[in-house]
Motif scaffolding. Structure first.
Motif, mmCIF file in Angstrom:
data_model
loop_
_atom_site.group_PDB
_atom_site.id
_atom_site.type_symbol
_atom_site.label_atom_id
_atom_site.label_comp_id
_atom_site.label_asym_id
_atom_site.label_seq_id
_atom_site.Cartn_x
_atom_site.Cartn_y
_atom_site.Cartn_z
ATOM 1 N N ALA A 1 0.944 -1.386 -0.189
ATOM 2 C CA ALA A 1 0.103 -0.078 -0.078
ATOM 3 C C ALA A 1 0.914 1.317 -0.128
ATOM 4 O O ALA A 1 0.587 2.235 -0.611
ATOM 5 N N ALA A 2 2.108 1.329 0.721
ATOM 6 C CA ALA A 2 2.780 2.410 0.756
ATOM 7 C C ALA A 2 3.369 2.756 -0.694
ATOM 8 O O ALA A 2 3.619 3.888 -1.019
ATOM 9 N N VAL A 3 3.677 1.820 -1.467
ATOM 10 C CA VAL A 3 4.264 1.935 -2.731
ATOM 11 C C VAL A 3 3.257 2.635 -3.682
ATOM 12 O O VAL A 3 3.759 3.683 -4.342
ATOM 13 N N GLY A 4 2.134 2.164 -3.373
ATOM 14 C CA GLY A 4 1.095 2.751 -4.372
ATOM 15 C C GLY A 4 0.625 4.271 -3.707
ATOM 16 O O GLY A 4 0.690 5.083 -4.874
ATOM 17 N N THR A 5 0.786 4.342 -2.544
ATOM 18 C CA THR A 5 0.620 5.879 -2.396
ATOM 19 C C THR A 5 1.691 6.612 -2.709
ATOM 20 O O THR A 5 1.721 7.831 -3.097
ATOM 21 N N GLY A 6 2.961 6.203 -2.661
ATOM 22 C CA GLY A 6 4.047 6.890 -3.178
ATOM 23 C C GLY A 6 4.072 7.194 -4.577
ATOM 24 O O GLY A 6 4.380 8.324 -5.156
ATOM 25 N N VAL A 7 3.600 6.405 -5.447
ATOM 26 C CA VAL A 7 3.392 6.408 -6.841
ATOM 27 C C VAL A 7 2.493 7.525 -7.177
ATOM 28 O O VAL A 7 2.500 8.483 -7.932
ATOM 29 N N ALA A 8 1.260 7.371 -6.434
ATOM 30 C CA ALA A 8 0.259 8.276 -6.738
ATOM 31 C C ALA A 8 0.526 9.929 -6.213
ATOM 32 O O ALA A 8 0.012 10.739 -7.094
ATOM 33 N N ALA A 9 1.357 9.928 -5.181
ATOM 34 C CA ALA A 9 1.751 11.318 -4.803
ATOM 35 C C ALA A 9 2.889 11.896 -5.486
ATOM 36 O O ALA A 9 3.243 13.062 -5.614
ATOM 37 N N GLY A 10 3.388 11.111 -6.657
ATOM 38 C CA GLY A 10 4.691 11.530 -7.462
ATOM 39 C C GLY A 10 5.985 11.383 -6.784
ATOM 40 O O GLY A 10 6.855 11.950 -7.247
ATOM 41 N N ARG A 11 5.964 10.716 -5.632
ATOM 42 C CA ARG A 11 7.254 10.679 -4.932
ATOM 43 C C ARG A 11 8.075 9.383 -5.336
ATOM 44 O O ARG A 11 9.330 9.438 -5.158
ATOM 45 N N VAL A 12 7.506 8.358 -5.974
ATOM 46 C CA VAL A 12 8.027 7.299 -6.452
ATOM 47 C C VAL A 12 7.649 7.053 -7.853
ATOM 48 O O VAL A 12 6.633 6.989 -8.150
ATOM 49 N N SER A 13 8.576 6.818 -8.806
ATOM 50 C CA SER A 13 8.503 6.594 -10.169
ATOM 51 C C SER A 13 7.886 5.299 -10.522
ATOM 52 O O SER A 13 7.996 4.040 -9.421
ATOM 53 N N ALA B 1 13.123 5.794 -1.772
ATOM 54 C CA ALA B 1 13.071 5.830 -2.981
ATOM 55 C C ALA B 1 13.738 7.168 -3.850
ATOM 56 O O ALA B 1 14.293 7.296 -4.767
ATOM 57 N N PRO B 2 13.291 8.555 -3.303
ATOM 58 C CA PRO B 2 13.861 9.673 -3.891
ATOM 59 C C PRO B 2 15.143 9.962 -4.065
ATOM 60 O O PRO B 2 15.525 10.607 -5.039
ATOM 61 N N SER B 3 15.966 9.408 -3.184
ATOM 62 C CA SER B 3 17.267 9.528 -2.990
ATOM 63 C C SER B 3 18.279 8.440 -3.554
ATOM 64 O O SER B 3 19.472 8.670 -3.637
ATOM 65 N N MET B 4 17.754 7.311 -4.014
ATOM 66 C CA MET B 4 18.205 6.272 -4.513
ATOM 67 C C MET B 4 18.050 6.019 -5.960
ATOM 68 O O MET B 4 16.907 6.361 -6.665
ATOM 69 N N SER B 5 19.496 5.819 -6.585
ATOM 70 C CA SER B 5 18.994 5.136 -8.022
ATOM 71 C C SER B 5 18.274 3.890 -8.220
ATOM 72 O O SER B 5 18.007 3.191 -7.113
ATOM 73 N N VAL B 6 17.833 3.233 -9.262
ATOM 74 C CA VAL B 6 16.938 2.337 -9.622
ATOM 75 C C VAL B 6 17.868 1.199 -9.231
ATOM 76 O O VAL B 6 17.088 0.220 -8.373
ATOM 77 N N GLU B 7 18.763 1.201 -9.641
ATOM 78 C CA GLU B 7 19.766 -0.314 -9.021
ATOM 79 C C GLU B 7 20.012 -0.330 -8.001
ATOM 80 O O GLU B 7 19.989 -1.258 -7.513
ATOM 81 N N LYS B 8 20.422 0.747 -7.077
ATOM 82 C CA LYS B 8 20.513 0.540 -5.691
ATOM 83 C C LYS B 8 19.420 0.300 -5.045
ATOM 84 O O LYS B 8 19.366 -0.651 -3.896
ATOM 85 N N LEU B 9 18.364 0.962 -5.261
ATOM 86 C CA LEU B 9 16.670 0.604 -4.861
ATOM 87 C C LEU B 9 16.416 -0.735 -4.925
ATOM 88 O O LEU B 9 15.988 -1.601 -4.046
ATOM 89 N N ALA B 10 16.690 -1.229 -6.199
ATOM 90 C CA ALA B 10 16.510 -2.958 -6.555
ATOM 91 C C ALA B 10 17.189 -3.755 -5.510
ATOM 92 O O ALA B 10 16.702 -4.662 -4.968
ATOM 93 N N ALA B 11 18.605 -3.326 -5.542
ATOM 94 C CA ALA B 11 19.361 -4.389 -4.446
ATOM 95 C C ALA B 11 18.995 -4.160 -2.976
ATOM 96 O O ALA B 11 18.977 -5.333 -2.472
#
Length: 445
Positions: free
Chosen positions: A104-116, A150-160
């Protein structure tokens, strides 16, 4: 959340006429606008999938319009790539009422524009689903932590990081996930009509550790790798830098030479008596109890204890002892250069370049004295830190300093020209084995 008026005004702006502050502000606000557009497009993509349910057969939206799948239909009508359409559909489902509650937190972050959309996708795939060993509530907590990062991490580092959190929650499942990655490995040779042959493939973590070590050894002088102090290494590096071949050509020629040499050596011996320089990082406790994860140097994916034992049996292991606070054993000496054993210890502790947001592996790094050696700084692992060549030169030449902080440990102190307040920037270690050892020691206290 609707896009702010200032963000919209940047559309069509000429960046060449902007000063530095305006340029960066515009880039930041346009990034937020893009994330909001992606979130809306994801919602539309999820609805396209809902109206293209398999049970609807040819009456479903995608089938009725001849697209075959909802992903293909999204690709056609929105003009995105195949991969992007698949991501939009997967992440768009996080924005629906039927979304997995632990995300749920991921969906909220996406909807708010904080998470791509892309970052949300790697969080979802990295965390996985609840199981007998992992509760939904624990996954929800991990998802919230990743959304904050998420806002301060690259996609690769966030995935790891997402995969690391899953491993921490489900150490028993490390072997299954390792096997899953190993099952995906492949190598193909495809003859092309122009006479060339295309090589493509995927490497599992254990294979990547071996290949990457050879690749780095062959190409690092051309890719900004560490400087060399002995004459033989320096001469070889200078020749490689001056080589007229491209980096890709050097890489391929090295690969071919390794295959050729391997087919010519005596049976049972590959590359002579010298084995690949891959180090296994694992805590003594985990190795004794045969549980938990282990790691291969410069690889972020966990491997099972069984695989670690195989490497120990096959190639031996470099013993590196740690204190209870996660520091390698102090091996201070009076000479200026760090010994190979000290560099092994620093690699095990740091996991790569410690400079903020740098991802260079340990094999690309140089050992830096936190307190300059000429000012009496000891050649000691506690006062040493791994830095890639670029950041090593930056620290020496641009007024940066490295200090110890009572909370954050090693921190980088920027020069006043960058931050007049010279606020310390944490330099967290990247070695998951050292982090696990530290956490275990704290639990025992």
């Amino acid at each position: 959340m609707s896009p702010s008026a200032p963000a919209v005004t940047w559309l069509g702006a000429d960046p060449r006429v902007l000063d530095d502050d305006a340029l960066l502000t515009g880039a930041r606000e346009l990034g937020e606008l893009r994330r909001l557009v992606e979130a809306s497009l994801g919602s539309f993509a999820a609805e396209v999938k809902h109206r293209s349910r398999r049970q609807d057969g040819f009456g479903g939206l995608a089938q009725r319009l001849g697209a075959g799948t909802p992903e293909k239909l999204v690709e056609q009508v929105s003009g995105v790539s195949k991969r992007e359409s698949q991501t939009l559909v997967r992440v768009g489902e996080l924005l629906t009422v039927d979304a997995d509650p632990w995300l749920a937190a991921v969906g909220t972050g996406v909807a708010a524009g904080r998470v791509s959309i892309v970052k949300a996708d790697v969080i979802k795939s990295g965390l996985g689903a609840p199981s007998e060993d992992v509760a939904a509530d624990d996954l929800a907590d991990a998802a919230a932590r990743l959304v904050a990062l998420a806002p301060s991490m690259s996609v690769e580092k966030l995935a790891a990081r997402a995969r690391e959190l899953r491993d921490d929650l489900d150490s028993a499942g490390v072997r299954d996930r390792e096997r899953m990655l190993r099952d995906k490995r492949y190598l193909t040779l495809t003859p092309l009509t122009n006479g060339m042959t295309q090589l493509s493939g995927l490497l599992d973590p254990a294979s990547a550790a071996i290949v990457s070590a050879a690749y780095d050894a062959a190409t690092s002088p051309r890719r900004g790798g560490p400087r060399f102090t002995d004459d033989a290494s320096k001469e070889r590096a200078e020749k490689l830098v001056a080589d007229e071949r491209s980096l890709g050509q050097i890489s391929l020629d090295t690969f071919v030479d390794l295959i050729r040499i391997g087919t010519e050596v005596d049976p049972g011996r590959l590359l002579g008596a010298r084995r690949h320089a891959v180090r296994v990082l694992v805590t003594d406790q985990d190795l004794r109890e045969r549980r938990g994860p282990a790691f291969l140097q410069d690889q972020t994916e966990a491997i099972s204890i069984a695989t670690a034992e195989q490497h120990v049996c096959d190639t031996g292991i470099v013993p590196i002892h740690f204190t209870d606070d996660g520091e390698p054993l102090r091996l201070g000496v009076t000479r200026r250069l760090f010994s190979s054993k000290q560099r092994d210890a620093l690699a095990a502790r740091d996991g790569g370049c410690r400079f903020p947001n740098c991802e260079r592996p340990a094999s690309w790094c140089e050992a830096h004295h936190r307190i300059p050696w000429k000012e009496g700084g000891p050649t000691d692992t506690r006062d040493g830190v791994l830095l890639c060549r670029h950041h090593h030169m930056l620290v020496h030449d641009n007024g940066w300093a490295i200090d110890r902080h009572p909370v954050h440990g090693l921190v980088a102190i920027p020069p006043r020209s960058i931050d007049p307040a010279q606020r310390p920037i944490p330099m967290p270690a990247r070695s998951r084995a050292a982090q696990r050892l530290t956490a275990t020691a704290r639990v025992r206290r």
